[in-house]
Design an enzyme around this catalytic site. Structure first.
Site, PDB file in Angstrom:
ATOM      1  CG  ASP A  28       1.593 -11.229 -13.778  1.00  0.00           C
ATOM      2  OD1 ASP A  28       2.508 -10.370 -13.873  1.00  0.00           O
ATOM      3  OD2 ASP A  28       1.604 -12.364 -13.933  1.00  0.00           O
ATOM      4  CG  HIS A  29       4.522  -6.338 -10.920  1.00  0.00           C
ATOM      5  ND1 HIS A  29       4.814  -7.863 -10.000  1.00  0.00           N
ATOM      6  CD2 HIS A  29       5.796  -6.042 -10.851  1.00  0.00           C
ATOM      7  CE1 HIS A  29       5.911  -7.810 -10.324  1.00  0.00           C
ATOM      8  NE2 HIS A  29       6.653  -6.962 -10.710  1.00  0.00           N
ATOM      9  CG  HIS A  74       5.662 -12.374 -12.752  1.00  0.00           C
ATOM     10  ND1 HIS A  74       4.415 -11.629 -12.496  1.00  0.00           N
ATOM     11  CD2 HIS A  74       6.286 -12.457 -11.778  1.00  0.00           C
ATOM     12  CE1 HIS A  74       4.474 -11.270 -11.530  1.00  0.00           C
ATOM     13  NE2 HIS A  74       5.472 -11.789 -11.010  1.00  0.00           N
ATOM     14  CB  ALA A  94      -0.828  -0.205   1.259  1.00  0.00           C
TER      15      ALA A  94
HETATM   16  C1  BG6 Z   1       7.182 -10.544  -7.894  1.00  0.00           C
HETATM   17  C2  BG6 Z   1       8.284 -11.822  -7.072  1.00  0.00           C
HETATM   18  O1  BG6 Z   1       6.264 -11.015  -8.356  1.00  0.00           O
HETATM   19  O2  BG6 Z   1       8.291  -9.903  -8.774  1.00  0.00           O
HETATM   20  C3  BG6 Z   1       9.652 -11.343  -6.438  1.00  0.00           C
HETATM   21  O3  BG6 Z   1       7.394 -12.352  -6.040  1.00  0.00           O
HETATM   22  C4  BG6 Z   1      10.183 -10.669  -7.592  1.00  0.00           C
HETATM   23  O4  BG6 Z   1      10.276 -12.327  -6.228  1.00  0.00           O
HETATM   24  C5  BG6 Z   1       9.425  -9.671  -8.463  1.00  0.00           C
HETATM   25  O5  BG6 Z   1      11.381 -10.132  -7.097  1.00  0.00           O
HETATM   26  C6  BG6 Z   1      10.158  -9.035  -9.815  1.00  0.00           C
HETATM   27  O6  BG6 Z   1       9.472  -7.934 -10.039  1.00  0.00           O
HETATM   28  P1  BG6 Z   1      10.092  -6.656 -10.832  1.00  0.00           P
HETATM   29  O7  BG6 Z   1       9.145  -5.816 -11.205  1.00  0.00           O
HETATM   30  O8  BG6 Z   1      11.171  -6.118  -9.797  1.00  0.00           O
HETATM   31  O9  BG6 Z   1      11.119  -7.443 -11.872  1.00  0.00           O
END
Ligand code: BG6
Length: 483
Positions: free
Chosen positions: A175-176, A238, A16
């Site tokens: 899913d970011h 991802h 948050a």
């Molecule tokens: C997350 C994982 O979904 O994605 C983490 O749980 C990982 O382990 C992260 O570090 C990586 O995301 P980004 O945006 O930093 O590449």
């Protein structure tokens, strides 16, 4: 301008503070949110409204120099100390919702963000319905973050619990990676370029390589990670999401109604490998002590909150195949891991070069999509070397975003929240996608758990175990990116 009340469960948490409040503020600054919105933060701690506003101000301090603007924004935030299992607390929450709906004229539109441990998702959803907070009067949308279960069975149970209150089209599974600029750009590269659109198939593509490398270790997340591992942490979500965008057929339009079914089709067409194929085609590794950028790091098993006898993989690599007309028999290689040489997410698409009329070897055309930390594309093509002899040599056409474009690119969460407000599910995971990916991942997990294939050690600072390189050799290729 959107009218809405956000309710954030887990308002005192890291997600948050680091992502949600800054994203909401950017939406506020750009005018998407203005007067008709409020945010209710809930968590167990007994905070006051003033304290909560302070937390919000702190979270956005880098994003503005105007104290008045920041304070005006923070004044829209309300706090309720909340035990998610206590029905009475939902009654108080409902009263606060009604009061704020009146005060800010939000037309009963509601977004619920569950920024907390997934074991509470079902309880929260069911109380939202039984206490009549979800009342059908305005739009009502639920945002949840991975993990969506830890296996197909648990994912199904979670989905079942949520679906008692929300329909699939009200559930936005974040899913970011799908909010990242360059992942969204894959749609543009594929479908806005005649150059690629017609060769994006098994006739012209030799193989695709997806690398999600991280140089960090498990940090302070050992407790979670040790139960998860790279396969569930990165591949189930991802990597398979990215694969589905790379492999999908062209949708009739760029809308969730047309995009999602195409992505689902890919994930449902993934070949489910048997035990012998898993042993041959999937590699797991665990990092050992090593040096990255002149700094020494411990082995995974010596990290805090990790079982010293842990067999959890911090690296996973393998090859997926898809039974579609477009990509049948084309290898989709992937690798992801912690404590690798450097942070880098990139995709290499290697084209076939079997029509060579020159009396010399020529290099394959390679399209590289750089997701992060640099963002852009490069295309390796062949040209004639300068000189009187005719020799073909590869040259690279390279495009990277400049610093200004990067600075302006909206944070992944901001984009995703914006999509939720517009009811656009294109960049979210549909339940059918989650289900199909767990079906495949479960199969690999069960083979690994039964110890049917080795856990390879690799040195921190390397690109994973040698076996991940050997795998590609078996298919007469090699990793294009070798930092
Ligand atoms: C997350 C994982 O979904 O994605 C983490 O749980 C990982 O382990 C992260 O570090 C990586 O995301 P980004 O945006 O930093 O590449």
């Amino acid at each position: 301008m959107t009218q809405v009340i956000f309710t954030i469960f887990g308002a005192s948490g890291d997600l948050a503070k680091r992502k949600l409040y800054p994203s909401l503020f950017r939406l506020y600054k750009s005018g998407v949110l203005s007067e008709h919105f409020a945010v209710i933060g809930t968590a167990r701690r007994p905070w006051t409204k003033a304290y909560f506003e302070g937390v919000v101000l702190d979270a956005i301090s880098d994003l503005t120099t105007s104290k008045t603007e920041a304070e005006k924004f923070a004044s829209h935030f309300y706090y309720q100390s909340h035990d998610v299992e206590d029905a009475d607390h939902y009654v108080t929450l409902k009263n606060l919702q009604d009061e704020l709906c009146e005060k800010y004229q939000t037309s009963h539109n509601k977004v619920f963000f569950l920024a907390m441990a997934p074991e509470f998702f079902g309880t929260i959803a069911s109380h939202l319905k039984s206490e009549n907070i979800v009342d059908g009067l305005g739009f009502e949308r639920l945002i949840i973050e991975k993990p969506f279960g830890t296996s197909l069975e648990t994912a199904e149970a979670l989905n079942q619990a949520l679906s008692e209150t929300f329909n699939e089209n009200q559930i936005f599974r974040i899913d970011h990676y799908l909010g990242k600029e360059m992942i969204q750009n894959i749609f543009a590269v594929r479908f806005a370029n005649v150059l690629f659109e017609h060769v994006w198939n098994r006739e012209f593509i030799d193989n695709i390589q997806i690398t999600f490398a991280e140089s960090i270790g498990v940090e302070d997340r050992g407790g979670y990670y040790d139960k998860s591992g790279a396969l569930k942490d990165m591949v189930q979500n991802h990597i398979l999401q990215v694969l589905s965008i790379l492999a999908m057929d062209k949708p009739a339009s760029f809308s969730s109604a047309d995009v999602l079914p195409e992505k689902i089709k890919v994930l449902e067409s993934l070949c489910i490998p048997d035990e012998a194929t898993i042993a041959k085609n999937f590699i797991r590794g665990q990092y050992q002590a090593g040096r990255i950028n002149q700094q020494d790091f411990p082995s995974y098993v010596d990290e805090p909150s990790v079982d010293p006898a842990s067999k959890t993989e911090t690296f996973a690599s393998g090859v997926f195949f898809i039974e579609t007309d477009r990509f049948k028999d084309v290898p989709f290689f992937f690798r992801t891991g912690k404590r690798l040489t450097e942070k880098g997410t990139r995709i290499n698409i290697l084209f076939k070069n079997d029509q060579n009329i020159f009396n010399q070897d020529i290099q394959q055309n390679i399209l590289t999509i750089y997701i992060q930390p640099t963002e852009g594309f490069s295309l390796q093509v062949n040209g004639k070397e300068v000189g009187k002899n005719f020799a073909v040599e590869p040259v690279k056409l390279d495009f990277r975003h400049d610093a200004e474009a990067l600075g302006n690119s909206p944070e992944a969460y901001e984009k995703l929240m914006y999509d939720v407000l517009n009811g656009d599910a294109t960049n979210f995971s549909h339940w059918q996608e989650v289900k199909a990916s767990w079906t495949l991942i479960d199969q690999i997990v069960s083979t690994w758990q039964a110890d049917k294939s080795p856990l390879y050690p690799y040195q921190s600072g390397s690109m994973g175990p040698d076996e991940s390189f050997d795998l590609l050799e078996q298919y007469d290729t090699s990793w294009v990116w070798q930092p």
